[in-house]
Design a protein around this motif. Structure first.
Motif, PDB file in Angstrom:
ATOM      1  N   UNK A  41      -4.736   2.068   2.176  1.00 48.22           N
ATOM      2  CA  UNK A  41      -4.493   1.962   0.729  1.00 48.22           C
ATOM      3  C   UNK A  41      -5.320   0.832   0.120  1.00 48.22           C
ATOM      4  N   UNK A  42      -5.395  -0.274   0.825  1.00 47.59           N
ATOM      5  CA  UNK A  42      -6.142  -1.436   0.325  1.00 47.59           C
ATOM      6  C   UNK A  42      -7.595  -1.055   0.036  1.00 47.59           C
ATOM      7  N   UNK A  43      -8.219  -0.360   0.987  1.00 42.87           N
ATOM      8  CA  UNK A  43      -9.628  -0.003   0.812  1.00 42.87           C
ATOM      9  C   UNK A  43      -9.798   1.052  -0.283  1.00 42.87           C
ATOM     10  N   UNK A 106       2.975   7.371  -2.175  1.00 45.37           N
ATOM     11  CA  UNK A 106       2.817   7.837  -3.565  1.00 45.37           C
ATOM     12  C   UNK A 106       1.700   7.100  -4.302  1.00 45.37           C
ATOM     13  N   UNK A 107       1.584   5.772  -4.141  1.00 43.72           N
ATOM     14  CA  UNK A 107       0.414   5.118  -4.761  1.00 43.72           C
ATOM     15  C   UNK A 107      -0.911   5.681  -4.250  1.00 43.72           C
ATOM     16  N   UNK A 130       1.356  15.545 -11.962  1.00 42.80           N
ATOM     17  CA  UNK A 130       2.612  16.295 -12.168  1.00 42.80           C
ATOM     18  C   UNK A 130       3.477  16.232 -10.910  1.00 42.80           C
ATOM     19  N   UNK A 131       2.839  16.390  -9.749  1.00 41.56           N
ATOM     20  CA  UNK A 131       3.569  16.334  -8.491  1.00 41.56           C
ATOM     21  C   UNK A 131       4.293  14.992  -8.356  1.00 41.56           C
ATOM     22  N   UNK A 132       3.585  13.910  -8.663  1.00 45.52           N
ATOM     23  CA  UNK A 132       4.193  12.581  -8.540  1.00 45.52           C
ATOM     24  C   UNK A 132       5.343  12.412  -9.518  1.00 45.52           C
ATOM     25  N   UNK A 140       7.721   3.329 -11.045  1.00 41.96           N
ATOM     26  CA  UNK A 140       6.469   2.780 -11.555  1.00 41.96           C
ATOM     27  C   UNK A 140       5.330   3.789 -11.398  1.00 41.96           C
ATOM     28  N   UNK A 141       5.275   4.448 -10.231  1.00 40.67           N
ATOM     29  CA  UNK A 141       4.222   5.449  -9.992  1.00 40.67           C
ATOM     30  C   UNK A 141       4.430   6.672 -10.876  1.00 40.67           C
ATOM     31  N   UNK A 142       5.673   7.065 -11.065  1.00 38.40           N
ATOM     32  CA  UNK A 142       5.958   8.201 -11.946  1.00 38.40           C
ATOM     33  C   UNK A 142       5.434   7.921 -13.349  1.00 38.40           C
TER      34      UNK A 142
END
Length: 881
Positions: A41-43, A106-107, A130-132, A140-142
């Motif tokens: 995720x970081x990269x 999710x992120x 939409x999926x998220x 927060x991601x939503x």
């Protein structure tokens, strides 16, 4: 030692146990959260940030316009950074596949959606967001996904779905501060796209309250200041410009903030002209503004234009164009302003064309002025093409009629005039010189300053020396020992060995050596004389081109450039110099319109048309100035033409002519005019004398530009005279039949265009769509299971689409069954195809399925008001099928 080993084995076992991406234990979650965040995720996130920083740096701020809320995404830049987006998806996919139970799954999905968004894969990006929204437990991601979905819909001008997301978010609670900032920025973008200034201002003002980023605040304050300035709210604009100076903004934006703040505070209001000019001069001389000198001169020119100092403003703009500058788009505005002055004020359309050529070099197709420049330049290109023929050929033809001695006198006078011009330019250059400092003053005392006594500091003396050299030695190249070089000691009429003549255009091109630039400005007398035509055939060809050019310039000046007075000059010159021109009827007609518009004597051209060209459609047009035009006139004249042709075919010539004449009087200038005129000539061949018929055919062939029609007329003339006979009357009839087919196609196109103009429905494939099945009211009563069958069909084929079904009475006669929503027309069409091919139910017939249709939300509201299904179906066939 044993204790150390035990600790090592313990942690080794912990890692091994934690490698499972499925076991939902504390240890497993801790491991996957840590490794996902600081690895894949970081990269992925770093790559997205790198791309967004690149977008920011690649963006060219255009301070002449209100800055965009978001930096514009250049597709060419995205293509260059395709590898970055691939890496984002690769790393984010690993974070999802390898660490499924981590909170960074999710992120990571969101980053994949962003990668698709930047790559213009909008459907994929939309599905991810939409999926998220549906599946993510991370609020927060939503919210991030919904905000980005709103951004995407706004990009696509899909405002209905964007509004739906806005409504949805307005009911959400717990939106983080960071997301609220992005939400209000995106709202500002949405309102900007809908040209709602109040909504944009309100949203940006709200956004300021949810960020601590000083750079973001600075830019938003600048945008708000620009908006308030354009609304005439100078006090608010001044305050926001001052606020925008906080947060260490880029120097260029700081400069514009100070400049515009000064404008709204004083420059636009003060009557102390000298102080304002001094202010601009101080800015120009400030070393910090080295890269912004073109901007300062441009702004000073705008100020001078407000003072009606046209010449001074133009001189400043020319100086500004010569400055280097740091922002290419500024040069575009400078040249555009020069073009505007040339076009609107000076009526120098040739200069305007070349200024616009230069402006286009500095604008991209996405820049606001680009489309306007392209449209105006197309007109000016045509104008300059014909104007140059007029100015060049007119002089050459006049010169061709003079004696050799007269030609030489005029050539010598021209060269002398050029020499005087160059000397005057040198004098002006001397006048504009300023002292270079103490050394220049000391040299002046010894006779070597910038005064006239020192030859190489005196531009006029240098220019005079060059001219004298040219007179004595001719067109010589600069090279060593030229005096002793016999092979180069030649007459001025001979080109040097190292200069070649370009066979395509007769121009000289340098090779290897430099020439005195003066020589390119002073032509040789032999060169001037050689350009004067002497061949009678060449002169005649030039006269034909000149005749056409006079007409085209006059026509463009009236219809496109809207300067009737100048148009009159060219068209009157055409008639005077070419009294037998085939364009005379149309020239009379344009002169009638131009004089009518400028308050001249238009009636004289009505009289001339009636006296000289009584049967011309232009005569009919001036006799019936209220005659209708446009598609409706074309369609009506088409119907009348068909009727007249049927009568002609059945030998009812008088009745046919009556319809033709009536039609031409009612609709004098349509696409059918030339065909009606030819049919009238064909009737002449049946009922008028032979000389009259022949005269009309010859005149028609000369004046009509439609090749098919003129070929028909030539064939008829050949049949009449017996010369070069190629076809008989039956062949001509075949040509008429072919034209009939073309006419039918043109009519259909015109009919469609008319229907589209009158249609209450609009094509908008990006809007939310509804699928509609229409049943008669009685049949609908027997279709009670239709909704249940549709639900079953959806669960089998569209389980993840969340489709809804319902029904309503459209009118007393019809009930409609509705399936919704579809994000856009493309998805609706995919559903329709599946529905027609696979949906099975006893409730409706195959015809009912075939008559189902799609409709956008806005069009559905219109249909519900009008209740006219046939009207919508006609539109639907053209728009969707």
């Amino acid at each position: 030692m044993n204790r150390t080993k035990n600790i090592f084995y313990f942690f080794f076992a912990l890692v091994v146990i934690s490698c499972s991406s499925e076991r939902n234990t504390f240890t497993n979650r801790l491991y996957h959260n840590t490794t996902a965040k600081y690895n894949a995720y970081f990269y992925a996130n770093a790559k997205i940030e790198e791309l967004e920083e690149g977008i920011r740096l690649n963006h060219r701020e255009d301070f002449s316009q209100v800055l965009p809320v978001f930096y514009t995404v250049d597709s060419a830049f995205i293509e260059q950074n395709e590898e970055l987006l691939t890496e984002v998806k690769d790393f984010a996919s690993k974070a999802i596949d390898w660490h499924r139970i981590s909170k960074w799954k999710d992120p990571s999905y969101f980053l994949i959606g962003m990668a698709d968004y930047y790559n213009a894969k909008f459907d994929d990006a939309s599905n991810t967001f939409r999926y998220l929204n549906v599946n993510s437990k991370n609020k927060k991601i939503r919210h991030q996904s919904l905000i980005q979905l709103m951004h995407l819909f706004t990009d696509l001008k899909n405002f209905d779905d964007a509004t739906y997301v806005i409504d949805y978010l307005s009911k959400e609670s717990g939106i983080s501060r960071e997301n609220k900032f992005q939400l209000y920025k995106t709202l500002a973008y949405y309102y900007d796209s809908r040209e709602d200034v109040n909504g944009k201002v309100g949203s940006l003002d709200m956004a300021l309250g949810f960020t601590k980023d000083k750079k973001e605040k600075s830019r938003i304050n600048f945008i708000l200041a620009q908006l308030y300035q354009r609304e005439g709210m100078d006090a608010l604009a001044y305050d926001f410009y001052q606020e925008s100076l906080k947060g260490n903004p880029p120097y260029e934006r700081s400069f514009f903030a100070l400049l515009y703040a000064q404008q709204v505070a004083e420059l636009n209001k003060t009557k102390d002209i000298k102080r304002v000019r001094s202010y601009f001069d101080d800015l120009y001389n400030d070393s910090k503004n080295k890269d912004l000198k073109d901007v300062i001169l441009y702004e000073k020119a705008l100020f001078e234009l407000k003072q009606n100092e046209l010449e001074l403003a133009e001189a400043l703009l020319i100086r500004a164009a010569k400055e280097e500058g740091s922002n290419p788009i500024q040069k575009g505005y400078i040249y555009e302003k020069l073009a505007e002055i040339s076009f609107d004020v000076k009526n120098d359309f040739r200069a305007a064309k070349f200024y616009l050529d230069s402006a286009m070099v500095h604008f991209r197709p996405t820049d606001p002025p680009y489309d306007f420049i392209v449209a105006r330049k197309e007109i000016l290109d045509r104008y300059v093409e014909h104007y140059d023929i007029v100015t060049k050929y007119d002089s050459l033809i006049q010169l061709s009629g003079m004696s050799r001695e007269e030609q030489e006198m005029i050539a010598e006078a021209f060269i002398k005039k050029e020499e005087e011009r160059l000397l005057n330019e040198a004098t002006e250059k001397d006048k504009s010189k300023s002292s270079t400092g103490i050394f220049d003053n000391l040299l002046a005392f010894t006779g070597r300053g910038s005064g006239e006594s020192f030859y190489f500091d005196n531009a006029q003396a240098l220019q005079q020396g060059s001219i004298d050299f040219y007179r004595n030695w001719g067109n010589r190249t600069l090279q060593d020992n030229w005096r002793r070089n016999v092979q180069n000691f030649q007459s001025t009429a001979t080109a040097p060995n190292n200069v070649q003549i370009n066979e395509t255009d007769g121009e000289l091109t340098d090779e290897e050596t430099d020439e005195n630039p003066l020589l390119s400005q002073i032509p040789e007398i032999e060169t001037l004389l050689a350009a004067i035509p002497s061949d009678p055939e060449k002169i005649n060809s030039m006269k034909l081109d000149l005749e056409k050019a006079y007409f085209e310039v006059g026509k463009i000046l009236f219809f496109d450039l809207k300067v009737p007075d100048i148009s009159i000059e060219y068209l009157e010159s055409l008639i005077t110099k070419y009294p037998n021109t085939i364009k005379k009827p149309e020239a009379y007609y344009i002169l009638y319109l131009a004089n009518k518009e400028s308050g001249g004597n238009s009636e004289i051209f009505v009289q001339r048309l009636n006296r000289e060209f009584p049967e011309s459609p232009f005569t009919m047009a001036v006799n019936n100035p209220d005659g209708s035009t446009g598609n409706q006139a074309y369609l009506e004249s088409s119907r009348n033409y068909k009727e007249a042709y049927e009568l002609y075919y059945n030998n009812q010539y008088s009745e046919s002519r009556k319809i033709i004449r009536t039609t031409l009087e009612a609709h004098p200038l349509t696409k059918n005019t030339d065909k009606l005129m030819l049919l009238d000539i064909m009737i002449s061949g049946k009922i008028d004398d032979t000389n009259r018929y022949k005269e009309r055919l010859e005149n028609y062939i000369q004046t009509v530009e439609n090749n098919d029609l003129t070929n028909m007329a030539r064939n008829m003339l050949a049949a009449l005279t017996g010369e070069n006979l190629q076809t008989d009357e039956s062949d001509t009839a075949d040509l008429v039949d072919e034209l009939e087919e073309e006419t039918t196609k043109e009519e259909d196109a015109a009919l469609e265009e008319t229907e589209e103009e009158d249609s209450p429905y609009e094509v908008n494939p990006n809007q939310t769509h509804i699928f509609v099945i229409v049943l008669e009211a009685e049949k609908a009563k027997d279709s009670k299971n239709l909704l249940a069958d549709l639900e079953s069909f959806h669960s089998q084929n569209f389980a993840s689409s969340r489709l809804r079904t319902g029904n309503m009475n459209l009118s007393r006669e019809n009930v409609i069954f509705i399936v919704s929503p579809f994000n856009n027309a493309e998805r609706g069409i995919a559903y329709l195809e599946k529905f027609v091919n696979d949906f099975q139910t006893p409730s409706i017939s195959a015809d009912d399925k075939a008559n189902s249709f799609l409709i956008s939300i806005e069009n559905f509201q219109e249909l519900n008001k009008r209740k006219n299904l046939d009207e919508y179906r006609n539109f639907y066939k053209k728009a969707y099928q």
